[in-house]
Structure formats: structure tokens, C-alpha cells
Design an enzyme around this catalytic site. Structure first.
Site, PDB file in Angstrom:
ATOM      1  N   ASP A  13     -11.895   2.357 -27.720  1.00  0.00           N
ATOM      2  CA  ASP A  13     -11.465   1.138 -28.429  1.00  0.00           C
ATOM      3  C   ASP A  13     -10.136   1.310 -29.159  1.00  0.00           C
ATOM      4  O   ASP A  13      -9.892   0.672 -30.185  1.00  0.00           O
ATOM      5  CB  ASP A  13     -12.535   0.666 -29.416  1.00  0.00           C
ATOM      6  CG  ASP A  13     -13.792   0.178 -28.719  1.00  0.00           C
ATOM      7  OD1 ASP A  13     -13.679  -0.366 -27.599  1.00  0.00           O
ATOM      8  OD2 ASP A  13     -14.891   0.348 -29.282  1.00  0.00           O
ATOM      9  N   ALA A  14      -9.276   2.167 -28.642  1.00  0.00           N
ATOM     10  CA  ALA A  14      -7.965   2.354 -29.261  1.00  0.00           C
ATOM     11  C   ALA A  14      -6.997   1.237 -28.890  1.00  0.00           C
ATOM     12  O   ALA A  14      -5.977   1.040 -29.553  1.00  0.00           O
ATOM     13  CB  ALA A  14      -7.372   3.701 -28.853  1.00  0.00           C
ATOM     14  N   GLY A  15      -7.311   0.505 -27.818  1.00  0.00           N
ATOM     15  CA  GLY A  15      -6.424  -0.566 -27.370  1.00  0.00           C
ATOM     16  C   GLY A  15      -5.777  -0.279 -26.023  1.00  0.00           C
ATOM     17  O   GLY A  15      -4.785  -0.911 -25.667  1.00  0.00           O
ATOM     18  N   LYS A  16      -6.344   0.662 -25.274  1.00  0.00           N
ATOM     19  CA  LYS A  16      -5.762   1.017 -23.976  1.00  0.00           C
ATOM     20  C   LYS A  16      -5.680  -0.185 -23.041  1.00  0.00           C
ATOM     21  O   LYS A  16      -4.659  -0.403 -22.389  1.00  0.00           O
ATOM     22  CB  LYS A  16      -6.597   2.117 -23.297  1.00  0.00           C
ATOM     23  CG  LYS A  16      -6.639   3.441 -24.017  1.00  0.00           C
ATOM     24  CD  LYS A  16      -7.403   4.481 -23.220  1.00  0.00           C
ATOM     25  CE  LYS A  16      -8.826   4.091 -22.905  1.00  0.00           C
ATOM     26  NZ  LYS A  16      -9.665   3.938 -24.126  1.00  0.00           N
ATOM     27  N   THR A  17      -6.764  -0.951 -22.958  1.00  0.00           N
ATOM     28  CA  THR A  17      -6.784  -2.081 -22.031  1.00  0.00           C
ATOM     29  C   THR A  17      -5.815  -3.162 -22.474  1.00  0.00           C
ATOM     30  O   THR A  17      -5.133  -3.784 -21.645  1.00  0.00           O
ATOM     31  CB  THR A  17      -8.203  -2.661 -21.908  1.00  0.00           C
ATOM     32  OG1 THR A  17      -9.084  -1.628 -21.439  1.00  0.00           O
ATOM     33  CG2 THR A  17      -8.238  -3.817 -20.923  1.00  0.00           C
ATOM     34  N   LYS A  38      -8.724   1.199 -13.127  1.00  0.00           N
ATOM     35  CA  LYS A  38      -9.655   1.740 -14.117  1.00  0.00           C
ATOM     36  C   LYS A  38     -10.678   2.536 -13.318  1.00  0.00           C
ATOM     37  O   LYS A  38     -11.752   2.051 -12.974  1.00  0.00           O
ATOM     38  CB  LYS A  38     -10.321   0.590 -14.875  1.00  0.00           C
ATOM     39  CG  LYS A  38     -11.319   1.009 -15.937  1.00  0.00           C
ATOM     40  CD  LYS A  38     -10.649   1.373 -17.235  1.00  0.00           C
ATOM     41  CE  LYS A  38     -11.687   1.616 -18.328  1.00  0.00           C
ATOM     42  NZ  LYS A  38     -11.072   2.076 -19.588  1.00  0.00           N
ATOM     43  N   GLY A 120     -12.073   6.160 -22.858  1.00  0.00           N
ATOM     44  CA  GLY A 120     -12.151   6.883 -24.121  1.00  0.00           C
ATOM     45  C   GLY A 120     -10.861   7.622 -24.417  1.00  0.00           C
ATOM     46  O   GLY A 120      -9.767   7.089 -24.244  1.00  0.00           O
ATOM     47  N   ASN A 178      -2.611  -1.832 -33.921  1.00  0.00           N
ATOM     48  CA  ASN A 178      -3.201  -2.132 -35.225  1.00  0.00           C
ATOM     49  C   ASN A 178      -4.546  -2.813 -35.106  1.00  0.00           C
ATOM     50  O   ASN A 178      -4.774  -3.619 -34.210  1.00  0.00           O
ATOM     51  CB  ASN A 178      -2.246  -3.012 -36.030  1.00  0.00           C
ATOM     52  CG  ASN A 178      -0.995  -2.269 -36.429  1.00  0.00           C
ATOM     53  OD1 ASN A 178      -0.970  -1.579 -37.429  1.00  0.00           O
ATOM     54  ND2 ASN A 178       0.056  -2.381 -35.624  1.00  0.00           N
ATOM     55  N   PRO A 206       1.106  -5.690 -33.674  1.00  0.00           N
ATOM     56  CA  PRO A 206       0.304  -6.292 -34.739  1.00  0.00           C
ATOM     57  C   PRO A 206      -1.023  -6.814 -34.200  1.00  0.00           C
ATOM     58  O   PRO A 206      -1.187  -6.993 -32.998  1.00  0.00           O
ATOM     59  CB  PRO A 206       1.198  -7.426 -35.254  1.00  0.00           C
ATOM     60  CG  PRO A 206       2.088  -7.765 -34.101  1.00  0.00           C
ATOM     61  CD  PRO A 206       2.299  -6.491 -33.346  1.00  0.00           C
TER      62      PRO A 206
END
Length: 225
Positions: A13-17, A38, A120, A178, A206
Site C-alpha cells: 500500500d505504498a502507492g505502487k499501483t 502485475k 509489497g 503522501n 499530494p
């Protein structure tokens, strides 16, 4: 000249997608033959009898070269847990060579720009011997690191960058992504990572940017790659 990158994150859930989809849409606006992959995804639901992962569907839809879902996401696992555990529960064995084969098969499709999104973080196990980073090493693509800007991200980002370098790969850039609440001392944390990571900051994204601002960020990011 073909451009191919591996997209990883500091954690799940870091924002890769979000970054992958944004860059693919920018590539489409630029008129590039582009697609995202993916190769392995954990967490799926049945749609018309087939298991589908939401992130993989977004990547498929953002690509200008429309590949079959099975080519975008060849290994889809039902449970939203660590991939090797999800595979074990389904009685499946996932290997690095098998994932590499799927990816290289997709790369035979004519293209200008390709993103391969991990699952991940960098050291995600595939089985009791291999890691997803083994696939990235075999591919040899430059790496884009998405940093989840929250408390603890400095350690996560620096360790991930060290692991990428130790694996002999090039960290081409990093993205500050963010969350809903801006991280305390955000500017100071950006400055620290900018000083300690050898790769440039590609973008600071942002949380609730509007569509036009988002497009500008990703268009500029694409130009920098």
C-alpha cells in the site's frame, strides 16, 4: 528505444499501483505503445467466474496496448496475504523462473514503454527459497521506488535502496507518495531522503490532487525517465 522499469515500494500500500497507472496514462497521452504488468497479485474477487485483482485491472485499463488479463496478471491469488503463503494455501508453487517467463512472453508484444509492478516491498518471498527481487534481478530493469511518506519511511526507503544496489540494479528515481494526513516534518524528511538516496526525486504526489494537476505530475515524471 524501448524503456522498461520495475516499480517497487517501501511496503504494501505504498502507492505502487497509483504511480504505475499514472505513468501508463501519461505514456498513452504521449502516444507511446505502453503496457503494465502485475506478474503476481494476492487479493482477488471473482468476476464472471474468473479471479481478478483490482490493481491488475487498473493497470490493464491504463495501458495503451491492451493485453489479455491473464498476460497482465498471470499469477492471481485469492487471499490478500503474503503471496507465498497465499500460494501455499492454494496448493501452488510460485517460482522466480516461472514469473520471469510470463514477463518475457509479454515483452514480445511490440512496445515503447513497459512497467512491471512488484508486490509489497522489495524482499517479498515467492517460496521458501526465492524472492520477488530475484525476478527483478533477472530482468535487469531500472527500478522506480515508491516511498510511502509516513513515520518509519526513512529506514524503509534507505534499506530498500541499499538492497536494490546490492542486487546490482539501478535505482533510476524515487517517488514521495503522501497519505491522507501529511507526515509531520514532511519537508525535512524529503530533504533527508534526497540527501541519502543516490537517485533523484521524480515527484512528490499530494493525497487529493485534481485530475489536471495529477496529469501534469505524471507527464513530467515520464519525461524525466
Amino acid at each position: 528505444m524501448k524503456k522498461r522499469f520495475f516499480v517497487t515500494g517501501t511496503d504494501t500500500d505504498a502507492g505502487k499501483t497509483y504511480v504505475t497507472v499514472g505513468l501508463l496514462k501519461a505514456a498513452k497521452r504521449a502516444g507511446l505503445k505502453s503496457f503494465g504488468l502485475k506478474p503476481i497479485a494476492a487479493g482477488a474477487e471473482q468476476i464472471k467466474g474468473d479471479w481478478r485483482n483490482d490493481d491488475a485491472l487498473l493497470i490493464q485499463q491504463a495501458s495503451s496496448v491492451l493485453l489479455p488479463y491473464e498476460q497482465v496478471n498471470p499469477v492471481v491469488l485469492e487471499a490478500a496475504i503474503a503471496p507465498h503463503i497465499a500460494a501455499m494455501k492454494e496448493g501452488r508453487l510460485i517460482t522466480a523462473s516461472r514469473l520471469e517467463g510470463f514477463i518475457k512472453g509479454a515483452l514480445l508484444v511490440p512496445h515503447d514503454f513497459v512497467l512491471v509492478e512488484g508486490a509489497g516491498g522489495w524482499r517479498v518471498p515467492l517460496n521458501d527459497r526465492e524472492l520477488l527481487s530475484d525476478v527483478a534481478k533477472s530482468l535487469g530493469f531500472p527500478v522506480i521506488l515508491v516511498v510511502n511518506m509516513k513515520l518509519g519511511c526513512l529506514n524503509h526507503a534507505i534499506l530498500t535502496a541499499e538492497a536494490i544496489a546490492r542486487d546490482g540494479l539501478t535505482l533510476v528515481g524515487w517517488v514521495a507518495n503522501n497519505s491522507a494526513e501529511t507526515m509531520p516534518c514532511y519537508d525535512e524528511n524529503i530533504a533527508t531522503l534526497s540527501a541519502m538516496l543516490t537517485a533523484p526525486l521524480l515527484a512528490s504526489i499530494p493525497w487529493c490532487d485534481n485530475e489536471s494537476d495529477s496529469q501534469k505530475v505524471f507527464d513530467e515524471m515520464l519525461s524525466a525517465l
